[in-house]
Design a protein around this motif. Structure first.
Motif, PDB file in Angstrom:
ATOM      1  N   GLY A 197      59.643  40.237   6.445  1.00  0.00           N
ATOM      2  CA  GLY A 197      58.979  41.309   5.809  1.00  0.00           C
ATOM      3  C   GLY A 197      57.698  41.250   6.664  1.00  0.00           C
ATOM      4  N   THR A 198      57.069  40.081   6.928  1.00  0.00           N
ATOM      5  CA  THR A 198      55.954  40.257   7.524  1.00  0.00           C
ATOM      6  C   THR A 198      55.705  40.647   8.860  1.00  0.00           C
ATOM      7  OG1 THR A 198      55.786  37.849   8.080  1.00  0.00           O
ATOM      8  CG2 THR A 198      54.881  38.302   6.010  1.00  0.00           C
ATOM      9  N   GLU A 199      56.772  40.542   9.612  1.00  0.00           N
ATOM     10  CA  GLU A 199      56.722  40.954  10.979  1.00  0.00           C
ATOM     11  C   GLU A 199      56.204  42.377  11.417  1.00  0.00           C
ATOM     12  OE1 GLU A 199      60.191  41.266  14.645  1.00  0.00           O
ATOM     13  OE2 GLU A 199      60.622  39.750  12.967  1.00  0.00           O
ATOM     14  N   ARG A 200      56.637  43.146  10.533  1.00  0.00           N
ATOM     15  CA  ARG A 200      56.019  44.573  10.865  1.00  0.00           C
ATOM     16  C   ARG A 200      54.642  44.801  10.583  1.00  0.00           C
ATOM     17  NH1 ARG A 200      59.238  46.140   7.404  1.00  0.00           N
ATOM     18  NH2 ARG A 200      57.609  46.898   6.067  1.00  0.00           N
ATOM     19  N   LEU A 201      54.017  43.806   9.535  1.00  0.00           N
ATOM     20  CA  LEU A 201      52.823  43.849   9.170  1.00  0.00           C
ATOM     21  C   LEU A 201      51.892  43.241  10.045  1.00  0.00           C
ATOM     22  CD1 LEU A 201      53.001  42.801   5.492  1.00  0.00           C
ATOM     23  CD2 LEU A 201      52.581  45.086   6.288  1.00  0.00           C
ATOM     24  N   VAL A 202      52.418  41.903  10.726  1.00  0.00           N
ATOM     25  CA  VAL A 202      51.634  41.529  11.918  1.00  0.00           C
ATOM     26  C   VAL A 202      51.656  42.362  13.069  1.00  0.00           C
ATOM     27  CG1 VAL A 202      51.805  39.438  13.787  1.00  0.00           C
ATOM     28  CG2 VAL A 202      52.063  39.094  11.047  1.00  0.00           C
ATOM     29  N   GLU A 203      52.770  42.932  13.392  1.00  0.00           N
ATOM     30  CA  GLU A 203      53.023  43.830  14.493  1.00  0.00           C
ATOM     31  C   GLU A 203      51.663  45.094  14.328  1.00  0.00           C
ATOM     32  OE1 GLU A 203      55.316  43.932  16.981  1.00  0.00           O
ATOM     33  OE2 GLU A 203      55.163  45.878  17.905  1.00  0.00           O
ATOM     34  N   ALA A 204      51.772  45.628  12.970  1.00  0.00           N
ATOM     35  CA  ALA A 204      50.674  46.603  12.949  1.00  0.00           C
ATOM     36  C   ALA A 204      49.399  46.011  13.348  1.00  0.00           C
ATOM     37  CB  ALA A 204      50.907  47.161  11.418  1.00  0.00           C
ATOM     38  N   LEU A 205      49.055  44.673  12.839  1.00  0.00           N
ATOM     39  CA  LEU A 205      47.769  44.320  13.121  1.00  0.00           C
ATOM     40  C   LEU A 205      47.326  44.040  14.516  1.00  0.00           C
ATOM     41  CD1 LEU A 205      45.029  42.741  11.800  1.00  0.00           C
ATOM     42  CD2 LEU A 205      46.491  40.685  12.048  1.00  0.00           C
ATOM     43  N   CYS A 206      48.528  43.456  15.337  1.00  0.00           N
ATOM     44  CA  CYS A 206      48.111  42.787  16.686  1.00  0.00           C
ATOM     45  C   CYS A 206      48.526  43.716  17.742  1.00  0.00           C
ATOM     46  CB  CYS A 206      48.913  41.566  16.841  1.00  0.00           C
ATOM     47  SG  CYS A 206      48.496  40.116  15.722  1.00  0.00           S
ATOM     48  N   ARG A 207      49.359  44.883  17.462  1.00  0.00           N
ATOM     49  CA  ARG A 207      49.925  45.666  18.568  1.00  0.00           C
ATOM     50  C   ARG A 207      49.782  47.132  18.011  1.00  0.00           C
ATOM     51  NH1 ARG A 207      51.476  42.638  23.286  1.00  0.00           N
ATOM     52  NH2 ARG A 207      50.500  40.726  22.721  1.00  0.00           N
TER      53      ARG A 207
END
Lengths: 328, 328
Positions: A197-207
């Protein structure tokens, strides 16, 4: 992107919401030194400068990202920093309803900097947004600084959407749920990168993606005011309201999965667009025709400039505040 | 302006003159990641990018100055740094024969930075060159970094003057005597600021002028190649010769009063223009009609790419070299 976001501490200060941030005040000190624009142009004070007469209007904006200030490089890669710096400038074009044309990129950093990685992120972001990088500069410096400047065009339909055109009664929308980038940063800091579930959040932050298609659709569908959410909804909607001379009454704020309402109100760097539109049906239909996710209703603009409420309560003064003090 | 000039040590290296500097190689690493320009456009590789079809050609260039690298702030003021950063970007427009249109300025620095002083220098330089500043960004950072991006137009006459158009037999000219900035820096370092005769040298260092009128006159008078002297005549003329596939045979190099020949060949940051022109009489007449100081003859372009001589001897490999290593 003048606000220290990732890798810095959020500082919600009473009275900050909608007020002039330290950065805005400092840029105001620059504006006061300069001649004002001719009729029909907008210089300092909106997301991007609006130059030249229609239909050949040129948009121009510059955005700077500093390693350790805008991106904690122990949590994010240099490629992420490059992507984010580029997306931040592109988002300013999106917030005018423009189409990105060209970018130039100036970089400073220690000679040991892995330029290949940094350039990979810049080039990938530019390609994803169809905005070619056409020039650059490179300098030595103690820390990594990336300055991205983007030009844009405003093809067809109404002119660029400024911050100042919202009127009482206009409906407010946002192009997507908010708080994902802030929640992504929290996840990285807590060492939860690998959790489900965090992958999407990290994507929102980093990309993050600049909402260029959404901004252009909103412009063509009659949006009266628009701003990108780089400093958090409370702060950026406050800028729009202040520029337009209106207040706002929000019914609800869409929160990204895994984020909190505070993330959504104050997190920033989601790069969604918040906009005002007098004809919501027209707006929703235009997004549908363009194959875009439907804009999410937030509430409406009101005549009372002092009103800034969410479900009847004052909007908390969350958001990122730049440490630059006001210039005299 | 990617070369550490003032406040850094010159490093003349054998084989450097006319070769690809570390910065150029690093920017080449960026270029390789990117799609190439459409026919008629020039992206990375000249003084400024050339965008869009004639006659609406847009020039775009970005230049970064770092406190302590590009300007020793114990010798120069923040206003000087702001002026020099702005002049450096404007000079890139001059080197294309363009007319400066608009500038945006991104600044990073510690919150204690005297922004008023920095902005004074930026605004004064922009006003002196009639190029309004229309936007900016501001960020915290450990050191002072100023990134200036300038757009330009190419009104009337031939298109922009690239580096690569010089042909054997073309005459070479420079728009003014060289070495003043380097001699000014030496004077400041030696504590000779107040001595008679140094004022003009310090002015050359701290308040350089971009040769916009000269560049435009040269373009209209048929210049075939042009470059601004930011890294020293030996290096920058080397770039022009390399891009054009020619050698050069110099008869003499004009040295600014108070400067040495080494200053003139390797000092850099004079921001004069060096250019090639097939018809010297036409060039000189055009400068005269425009009320400009007559361009100073340097010599001529020759067919033998290996020839790079001054009065029959090889041009010394002086000039500033950027510490960025070549990217693989």
């Amino acid at each position: 992107m003048g606000r220290p976001k990732s890798g810095a501490t959020p500082r919600g200060r009473p009275g900050t919401s909608g007020g002039k941030s330290g950065e805005s005040a400092a840029l105001e000190a620059l504006r006061r030194r300069l001649p004002g624009p001719p009729p029909g142009e907008v210089w300092i004070g909106d997301d991007a400068a609006v130059l030249g007469p229609a239909p050949g209007v040129l948009l121009l904006t510059t955005d700077m990202a500093v390693g350790g200030v805008h991106a904690d490089l122990t949590l994010m890669s240099l490629a992420d920093l490059g992507w984010r710096a580029t997306a931040g400038a592109l988002s300013d074009i999106a917030a005018m309803g423009g189409r990105a044309a060209h970018a130039v990129v100036a970089v400073a950093g220690p000679p040991s900097t892995d330029l290949d990685q940094l350039y990979d992120g810049i080039a990938a972001c530019a390609a994803a947004h169809r905005c070619p990088v056409v020039g650059g500069d490179l300098s030595t410096g103690a820390e990594i600084v990336v300055a991205v400047t983007v030009t844009g065009r405003v093809p067809g339909g109404p002119g660029p959407v400024l911050r100042r055109g919202a009127r009482p009664g206009d409906r407010l929308f946002v192009t997507g749920p908010l708080g994902g980038a802030a929640a992504g940063l929290a996840a990285l800091r807590a060492g939860r990168r690998a959790e489900p579930g965090t992958e999407r959040l990290v994507e929102a932050l980093c990309r993050p993606r600049a909402r260029l298609a959404e901004g252009e659709a909103a412009r063509r569908a009659g949006a009266t005011a628009m701003v990108d959410i780089s400093d958090g909804l409370a702060t950026d909607l406050g800028h729009l309201a202040e520029a337009s001379g209106v207040g706002f009454r929000l019914d609800a704020v869409p929160v990204a999965d895994g984020a909190t309402l505070d993330d959504a109100l104050g997190g920033g760097e989601d790069y969604e667009l918040v906009l005002a539109a007098p004809d919501p049906d027209r707006l929703v239909a235009a997004f549908g025709r363009a194959g875009l996710r439907s804009p999410i209703p937030l509430g409406r603009c009101v005549d009372d400039r002092a009103e800034r409420t969410l479900a009847g309560d004052p909007v908390p003064a969350l958001g990122w505040e730049h440490p630059w003090g006001s210039s005299p």
